[in-house]
Design an enzyme around this catalytic site. Structure first.
Site, PDB file in Angstrom:
ATOM      1  N   ALA A 195       3.305   6.077   3.355  1.00  0.00           N
ATOM      2  CA  ALA A 195       3.594   6.573   2.011  1.00  0.00           C
ATOM      3  C   ALA A 195       4.817   7.485   2.066  1.00  0.00           C
ATOM      4  CB  ALA A 195       2.400   7.330   1.459  1.00  0.00           C
ATOM      5  N   GLY A 253      -0.202   4.495   5.110  1.00  0.00           N
ATOM      6  CA  GLY A 253      -0.314   3.510   4.046  1.00  0.00           C
ATOM      7  C   GLY A 253       0.199   2.144   4.436  1.00  0.00           C
ATOM      8  N   GLU A 257      -2.612   0.556   6.274  1.00  0.00           N
ATOM      9  CA  GLU A 257      -3.657   0.243   5.299  1.00  0.00           C
ATOM     10  C   GLU A 257      -3.278  -0.959   4.447  1.00  0.00           C
ATOM     11  OE1 GLU A 257      -5.869   4.381   4.274  1.00  0.00           O
ATOM     12  OE2 GLU A 257      -3.709   4.366   3.957  1.00  0.00           O
ATOM     13  N   GLU A 302      -2.706  10.415   9.402  1.00  0.00           N
ATOM     14  CA  GLU A 302      -2.826  11.319   8.253  1.00  0.00           C
ATOM     15  C   GLU A 302      -3.376  12.699   8.605  1.00  0.00           C
ATOM     16  OE1 GLU A 302      -2.915   7.202   6.340  1.00  0.00           O
ATOM     17  OE2 GLU A 302      -3.601   8.131   8.207  1.00  0.00           O
TER      18      GLU A 302
END
Length: 261
Positions: free
Chosen positions: A71, A114, A117, A137
């Site tokens: 992200a 992200g 993911e 994270e």
């Protein structure tokens, strides 16, 4: 297949076999996933879902250094509780997971946070030798909040998922293959070719049967055994009277008779 796709952060190509390739195109920030990209991927999925001719969707990253590096941290730092509850990335990856036709992540370079993911939300993953995966994270003061706590254990087992999430350790392509996070590892310059070969193999199947198979597999992860088997039976009943089934089985029997003669 026409290509009326215009996006600021994506490059989209579609061929006449119904195979679509979506390239994340922010190489200057290693294809970091920002809000604009999220919105554009969502719009692309909506457009493609309305097209019956689509057979498979490939995701990859521009520049060769990253699939999606994660992200966009500059955006993420400014998000508060309200934004977290909006499930910005989480809901997008669920849409990818539930997209009607199979999706393939073609990964070179970084696929962190992200990005990892997003790859896990796809049905299949092809990694180049340069690929690196991880959920770092906790090192940034948050948890993997876009599906890793749900999907990673289902791919690699709870023990390995706990280790990777608790430590934030980044793994290479060979380890990702060994633990079941990816389906294939190939040289970097063969990643897209391998992903396309998989997509072409998928496109050879009955479109309705492939869609039903994906729906049944997704449901099986979330339903009781009896409910999953009932759904499978209902889908099979529909396919048994589908014209495509008669055509394909007749062709198979004709080829077998030809071989015997």
């Amino acid at each position: 297949m026409s290509e009326p796709f215009t996006f600021a952060t994506l490059q989209v190509e579609a061929d006449d076999r119904g195979i679509v390739c979506c390239t994340f195109n922010r190489p200057e920030v290693r294809n970091a996933l920002n809000l604009e990209m999220v919105q554009e991927v969502r719009r692309l999925l909506e457009q493609l879902a309305a097209r019956d001719e689509v057979r498979a969707l490939i995701f990859t990253g521009a520049g060769g250094q990253a699939f999606v590096s994660g992200a966009d941290i500059a955006e993420l730092r400014e998000r508060g509780r309200a934004e977290a509850l909006q499930r910005i990335n989480n809901s997008l990856f669920r849409e990818i997971e539930q997209f009607p036709v199979p999706t393939i992540a073609a990964v070179r370079g970084w696929a962190l946070g992200g990005g990892c993911e997003l790859a896990m939300a796809c049905d299949l993953r092809v990694a180049g030798e340069s690929a690196r995966f991880g959920q770092p994270e906790v090192r940034l003061g948050i948890i993997p909040g876009a599906g890793a706590t749900y999907r990673l254990p289902r791919l690699v087992g709870m023990g390995r998922a706990r280790e990777l999430i608790f430590t934030g350790r980044i793994i290479d392509a060979s380890e990702a293959l060994a633990i079941g996070l990816v389906n294939y590892v190939v040289p970097d310059d063969e990643v897209l070719a391998k992903a396309r070969a998989l997509a072409e193999a998928i496109a050879e199947g009955s479109p309705l049967a492939v869609r039903f198979a994906k729906m049944a597999l997704n449901a099986a992860a979330e339903m009781s055994t009896d409910a999953a088997l009932t759904l499978e039976t209902i889908m099979q009943a529909v396919l048994f009277e589908d014209e495509e089934k008669y055509r394909r089985m007749s062709a198979f029997l004709e080829r077998r008779r030809a071989r015997k003669s």
